[in-house]
Write a protein that holds these residues in place. Structure first.
Motif, PDB file in Angstrom:
ATOM      1  N   VAL A   1      -8.542   1.205  10.344  1.00  0.00           N
ATOM      2  CA  VAL A   1      -7.154   1.171  10.798  1.00  0.00           C
ATOM      3  C   VAL A   1      -7.057   2.083  12.019  1.00  0.00           C
ATOM      4  O   VAL A   1      -7.471   3.238  11.973  1.00  0.00           O
TER       5      VAL A   1
ATOM      6  N   VAL B   1      -7.186   3.380   1.808  1.00  0.00           N
ATOM      7  CA  VAL B   1      -7.232   3.750   3.221  1.00  0.00           C
ATOM      8  C   VAL B   1      -7.456   5.255   3.243  1.00  0.00           C
ATOM      9  O   VAL B   1      -6.723   6.008   2.603  1.00  0.00           O
TER      10      VAL B   1
ATOM     11  N   ALA C   1      -0.904  -4.921   2.974  1.00  0.00           N
ATOM     12  CA  ALA C   1      -2.156  -5.642   3.184  1.00  0.00           C
ATOM     13  C   ALA C   1      -1.820  -7.113   3.001  1.00  0.00           C
ATOM     14  O   ALA C   1      -1.379  -7.530   1.927  1.00  0.00           O
TER      15      ALA C   1
ATOM     16  N   ALA D   1     -11.063   1.823   5.765  1.00  0.00           N
ATOM     17  CA  ALA D   1     -10.375   1.100   4.691  1.00  0.00           C
ATOM     18  C   ALA D   1     -11.373   0.213   3.963  1.00  0.00           C
ATOM     19  O   ALA D   1     -12.293  -0.338   4.576  1.00  0.00           O
TER      20      ALA D   1
ATOM     21  N   LEU E   1       0.869  -1.174   0.000  1.00  0.00           N
ATOM     22  CA  LEU E   1       0.000   0.000   0.000  1.00  0.00           C
ATOM     23  C   LEU E   1       0.907   1.225   0.000  1.00  0.00           C
ATOM     24  O   LEU E   1       1.684   1.431   0.933  1.00  0.00           O
TER      25      LEU E   1
ATOM     26  N   LEU F   1      -4.106  -5.294   7.684  1.00  0.00           N
ATOM     27  CA  LEU F   1      -3.461  -4.069   7.216  1.00  0.00           C
ATOM     28  C   LEU F   1      -2.456  -3.626   8.266  1.00  0.00           C
ATOM     29  O   LEU F   1      -2.766  -3.619   9.464  1.00  0.00           O
TER      30      LEU F   1
END
Length: 153
Positions: free
Chosen positions: A93, A132, A46, A73, A34, A60
């Motif tokens: 997250v 995200v 991820a 996310a 990511l 994540l």
């Protein structure tokens, strides 16, 4: 000499008892990158972990998230450049830890998907990407993003 034989007889069974072939559980997983979007500085991975034939754990792990903030996310359809609707809503997250863990067995029931079942192999073949977001009130601001499944070269 009798002491050595006695010690050997006592220790040998412990060795055989502690050795086991029962732990044949090798983790099956795939990790995607990511990348930070714009100047967010937020990046990470991820990791898709196969739990069983119908369940995948999506983990994540991000760096440089905003403390005391939650970052929504999602797995979206299409590649990151094309963009698309939400296919799977992931757990937020945690800005303090940079982590999120979600158990996935199906696509979301609303939006562009139909709630159909999806397993580990299905996710590896999925035409999608992960976004995200900065916060629940700033979903338009993406801080990290990465292609998954069939969109990864």
């Amino acid at each position: 000499m009798k002491k050595l034989v006695l010690i050997a007889l006592m220790v040998t069974p412990l060795f055989f008892i502690s050795c086991s072939d029962d732990d044949d559980t090798t983790e099956v997983s795939t990790t995607y990158t990511l990348d930070a979007i714009s100047d967010s500085g937020v990046s990470g991975t991820a990791k898709f972990v196969k739990v069983d034939s119908v369940t995948t754990r999506v983990e994540l792990q991000l760096q440089n998230t905003v403390a005391d903030t939650i970052h929504p996310a999602h797995i979206h359809i299409n590649d990151a450049v094309t963009g698309g609707g939400i296919a799977i809503t992931l757990n937020n997250v945690d800005g303090n830890t940079g982590s999120s863990i979600t158990t996935v067995t199906k696509l979301d029931d609303e939006g562009d998907t139909t709630g159909e079942a999806i397993n580990y192999e299905g996710l590896l073949a999925f035409d999608g990407h992960i976004n995200v977001h900065l916060s629940p009130t700033e979903l338009q601001t993406i801080v990290a993003q990465g292609n998954i499944g069939s969109n990864v070269q």
